[in-house]
Write an enzyme that holds these catalytic residues in place. Structure first.
Site, mmCIF file in Angstrom:
data_model
loop_
_atom_site.group_PDB
_atom_site.id
_atom_site.type_symbol
_atom_site.label_atom_id
_atom_site.label_comp_id
_atom_site.label_asym_id
_atom_site.label_seq_id
_atom_site.Cartn_x
_atom_site.Cartn_y
_atom_site.Cartn_z
ATOM 1 N N SER A 90 -23.994 -6.660 18.185
ATOM 2 C CA SER A 90 -24.068 -5.266 18.639
ATOM 3 C C SER A 90 -24.808 -5.169 19.970
ATOM 4 C CB SER A 90 -24.829 -4.411 17.626
ATOM 5 O OG SER A 90 -24.005 -3.984 16.593
ATOM 6 N N HIS A 105 -29.461 2.785 16.970
ATOM 7 C CA HIS A 105 -28.487 1.771 17.391
ATOM 8 C C HIS A 105 -27.705 2.216 18.637
ATOM 9 C CE1 HIS A 105 -24.895 -0.848 16.939
ATOM 10 N NE2 HIS A 105 -25.678 -1.654 16.265
ATOM 11 N N ASP A 145 -20.691 4.797 18.930
ATOM 12 C CA ASP A 145 -21.825 4.272 18.176
ATOM 13 C C ASP A 145 -22.449 5.388 17.355
ATOM 14 O OD1 ASP A 145 -24.309 2.684 17.578
ATOM 15 O OD2 ASP A 145 -23.440 1.323 19.052
#
Ligand SMILES: *[C@@H]1O[C@H](CO)[C@@H](O)[C@H](O)[C@H]1NC(C)=O
Ligand SMILES: *[C@@H]1O[C@H](CO)[C@@H](O)[C@H](O)[C@H]1NC(C)=O
Ligand SMILES: *[C@@H]1O[C@H](CO)[C@@H](O)[C@H](O)[C@H]1NC(C)=O
Ligand SMILES: *[C@@H]1O[C@H](CO)[C@@H](O)[C@H](O)[C@H]1NC(C)=O
Length: 767
Positions: free
Chosen positions: A541, A211, A138
């Protein structure tokens, strides 16, 4: 022996061409991943790296070796001109020279929603839970997040071979017993886009985006009491596998995630000995042998690593999935039973429900003037509240109704604020229907569905003095029905292999609270100077790491299970109805969702722990799958990194591939040339093999079908298992009458011993 000298010839020839042509030809270099057939290395080389280097030098003296791959693929990444790439691809031992592709990110209450809090004893922290390492590819990790506190954790498992790479703002001490590894992969990114701009992002595993911290803390974050975003969703935030370890592999940067970096990260993660890999990213739809995630995931699967990927946020359009390889667990998104209501109340006394995560100075009390953005802009699409499109004199001191689409939702609010607006009502259009996503807006704002938006817009058009108020109501739990399939969640059918039903399942992916980076505000916008420890965001996600963490729990409970067994357990125990017996719903249609939307259903980890029976798959089964796809030896070698020859005497069939779900396709009357009146019934036969992982027992089958045109016959109807690991096969015959199917039909095949229910979804179409 030919390889090297042949190479010289070509180099000379190539240089010769350069001299002839004037001005010099365009020699723009791009990154390519060069896949080599390992078994074809000439005996003149002692080591593969020498062979790789020699193959590269045969076309270019200057090209930099960006990466060499040992586990996830055989070969290397380099920068070549198109001409060099073409020459190289014709060389002996070269399987394929694939251009770099860019992948994109598929941008607490979850444990209790999933029932994990009701059964603490099932997932006891009896040693094994701490042996599992979840690797997350990520944007990196924010190591100071409380979600990576290692208090009370035992020593790092001895099987762990990874490391903590130091770099900008990241030190060896940034890792601990929770965050056991952190690496970053930027060479492919930098080769394509130039050096990393260190004023914008750290050249290290540090997450300057948020994220990666969110996904990794969702998968395996430690419990953090009193977590919330501005008081919203307050409670204890914890990852699904809260005792497992996290290893961060940073592959995504401001400009995207590049395939050469992703492959390098999977390569290392295999070497490091992760148990689960979580990838909340994807890149369009290409065949498995051209997709670095699929290729890397195949190798990971062979090493016993379950690879869980997001299905994509391109729904509700059909055929919108990514990451559909059968050796990948593909996860769609559903909602939680939690909402963040913020009502719109109009001057005509009507009110409408919306959602918001705004926290800040409240609006002036009472009704405020309301304008429609399309009426206060000179721009032809002023309704979208794009940057600079609003006329300040017409916006100042008012609430502005903006339409969703094109630009980020929170940015629209910032545009209204910059123009002097007091607040925003963000209206969905047809593209998003009734799906509401709550955002931490920079000004008082709420999001409403398409129906409400249309009514509010008409009110603004028809009332001479339109007014409104927005009333924020905080966090509401116990929302029903939940889960519902998120409109954005990517949908089947599977555009690459129609015979494999995807997504595999759904998990929570809407308004998820998890850890955040300290480098950016909750909206991720540069103008957002707020800093938060936790953020609430949505996407597949977010659903992917839920399943990654749950897979870690299952791995801890059943260390001997293959990735296919873990996936099977998660799929066959997933649920498709609410407690009242009604089918799960789809936000996009307002109707019941189907296996093309939710796969096997919504994950139910407590049941997955004890599934009774599983559908297992070995590496040989996957090789047989590639044979059934009629892959060439070179394509098989690309995916499976071996010289595998399909047995010409064997019949390889996709219908016998032991997947836990069924995707059945009948050729349509038109396709077979029939008129629809005289065509004979069409018959398709599937076989499956169940492995007992529970107590001895007798399982009986039931078929629940919504496909009256199709007869579904399971033989035998009873399977008796007398010991653990015993295998029993059955067949399913689907017979379609002469009526042609013009829509998709669905069914469910369930085996039960009275205690376990082992369910498989069936999707039937005519193609
Ligand atoms: C790969 O398999 C083919 C048969 O398909 C065989 O002819 C060849 O010798 C094999 N190559 C190596 C290096 O094992
Ligand atoms: C909006 O209307 C609903 C239903 O009439 C009512 O229950 C709710 O309290 C109202 N909310 C506000 C903020 O006025
Ligand atoms: C606002 O725009 C709509 C069309 O987009 C138009 O019908 C309406 O008359 C406009 N209202 C004002 C006050 O300009
Ligand atoms: C919009 O158009 C008006 C009149 O044509 C002009 O005076 C004004 O500056 C324009 N505003 C913007 C923001 O472009």
């Amino acid at each position: 022996m030919g390889s090297v000298s042949y190479g010289f010839m070509v180099v000379f020839l190539f240089l010769g061409l350069c001299h002839v042509s004037s001005p010099a030809p365009v020699t723009e270099r791009k990154t390519y991943i060069v896949h080599m057939a390992k078994s074809q290395m000439p005996a003149t080389f002692d080591h593969h790296l020498q062979w790789y280097e020699s193959s590269l030098r045969s076309v270019s003296d200057a090209a930099e070796m960006i990466y060499t791959y040992a586990n996830a693929a055989h070969g290397y990444a380099t920068r070549l001109t198109q001409e060099e790439a073409e020459i190289l691809s014709g060389r002996p031992g070269i399987l394929s020279v694939v251009p770099e592709t860019k992948y994109e990110l598929h941008t607490t209450r979850t444990p209790s929603f999933l029932g994990l809090d009701r059964t603490p004893d099932l997932f006891t922290e009896s040693g094994t839970a701490g042996d599992v390492v979840v690797g997350v590819l990520d944007t990196g990790v924010w190591p100071e997040s409380k979600s990576f506190d290692d208090k009370g954790m035992g020593p790092v498992p001895s099987t762990w071979k990874g490391t903590c790479e130091v770099g900008t703002n990241f030190h060896a001490s940034s890792c601990n017993r929770k965050l056991v590894g952190a690496r970053y992969f930027s060479k492919g990114y930098e080769a394509a886009l130039g050096p990393i701009d260190e004023s914008r992002e750290s050249k290290s595993p540090r997450d300057d985006d948020g994220h990666g911290t969110h996904t990794s803390s969702t998968a395996a974050g430690s419990p953090v009491e009193g977590a919330s975003l501005f008081g919203y969703a307050s409670g204890t935030a914890r990852g699904m596998a809260s005792k497992a370890r996290v290893a961060a592999y940073k592959v995504c940067w401001v400009g995207g995630c590049f395939s050469s970096d992703i492959l390098a990260a999977i390569d290392k993660a295999i070497e490091d000995n992760v148990n689960v890999l979580s990838l909340s990213l994807g890149g369009g739809m290409s065949d498995y042998y051209r997709d670095s995630v699929a290729i890397g995931a195949f190798a990971a699967m062979e090493h016993g690593i379950l690879v869980s990927c997001s299905a994509g946020n391109a729904g509700p359009t059909p055929f919108s999935l990514s990451n559909v390889a059968p050796w990948i667990t593909t996860v769609g998104a559903g909602t939680l039973d939690r909402d963040f209501p913020a009502f719109v109340s109009l001057g005509n006394a009507k009110n409408f429900s919306g959602v918001s995560l705004f926290r800040g100075d409240p609006l002036p009390h009472g009704l405020l003037p309301l304008v429609y953005a399309g009426n206060v802009s000179n721009s032809s699409n002023g309704n979208l509240c794009m940057t600079g499109s609003l006329i300040p004199e017409k916006v100042k001191g008012k609430l502005v109704l903006c339409d969703r689409g094109v630009s980020p939702r929170v940015q629209k609010g910032a545009v209204v604020k910059a123009a002097g607006g007091l607040g925003m009502i963000l209206a969905n259009t047809e593209a998003n229907g009734e799906e509401l996503v709550a955002d931490a807006h920079l000004l008082p704002a709420t999001a409403v569905g398409q129906k409400s938006g249309d009514i509010i817009r008409n009110y603004v058009f028809s009332d001479p003095k339109p007014t409104a108020a927005i009333l924020f109501e905080g966090t509401k739990v116990g929302v029903e029905p939940s889960p519902v399939v998120a409109a954005f969640s990517s949908r089947g059918p599977n555009g690459i292999t129609a015979e494999i039903l995807k997504p595999d399942m759904i998990a929570p992916g809407v308004n998820i609270l998890a850890g955040w980076s300290g480098a950016v505000g909750p909206t991720g916008m540069a103008s957002d100077t707020r800093r938060v420890e936790f953020n609430i965001i949505s996407g597949t996600s977010m659903s992917c790491p839920h399943v990654s963490g749950l897979a870690g729990l299952l791995k801890a409970a059943h260390p001997e299970w293959t990735p296919a067994a873990i996936k099977s357990a998660l799929m066959t125990t997933a649920y498709v109805t609410y407690k009242n017996g009604q089918g799960l719903r789809d936000v996009a249609t307002g109707k019941p969702s189907t296996p093309l939307d939710h796969g096997a259903g919504h994950v139910d980890p407590v049941s997955a722990l004890d599934p009774g029976l599983i559908y297992d798959l070995t590496v040989d089964d996957y090789l047989g799958f590639l044979c059934a796809l009629k892959y060439t030896p070179s394509q098989i070698n690309l995916v499976a990194r071996r010289n595998f020859t399909c047995d010409p005497k064997k019949t390889y069939s996709l219908t016998d591939f032991n997947y836990p779900s069924f995707s059945v396709s009948f050729a349509s009357d038109a396709a077979t040339g029939g008129s629809g009146t005289s065509s004979a019934p069409k018959v398709v036969k599937y076989t499956r093999t169940l492995t007992n992982v529970g107590l001895p027992g007798t399982y009986k089958v039931t078929v629940a079908s919504e496909a009256p045109e199709v007869k579904i016959l399971v033989e035998p109807e009873v399977l008796t298992f007398s010991k653990v690991n015993e295998k029993k096969s059955y067949s399913v015959t689907f017979t379609a009458g002469s009526v042609s199917l013009n829509t998709n039909r669905f069914a469910r095949i369930e085996w039960s011993d009275g205690k376990h229910v082992v369910s498989s979804p069936v999707a039937i179409s005519s193609s």
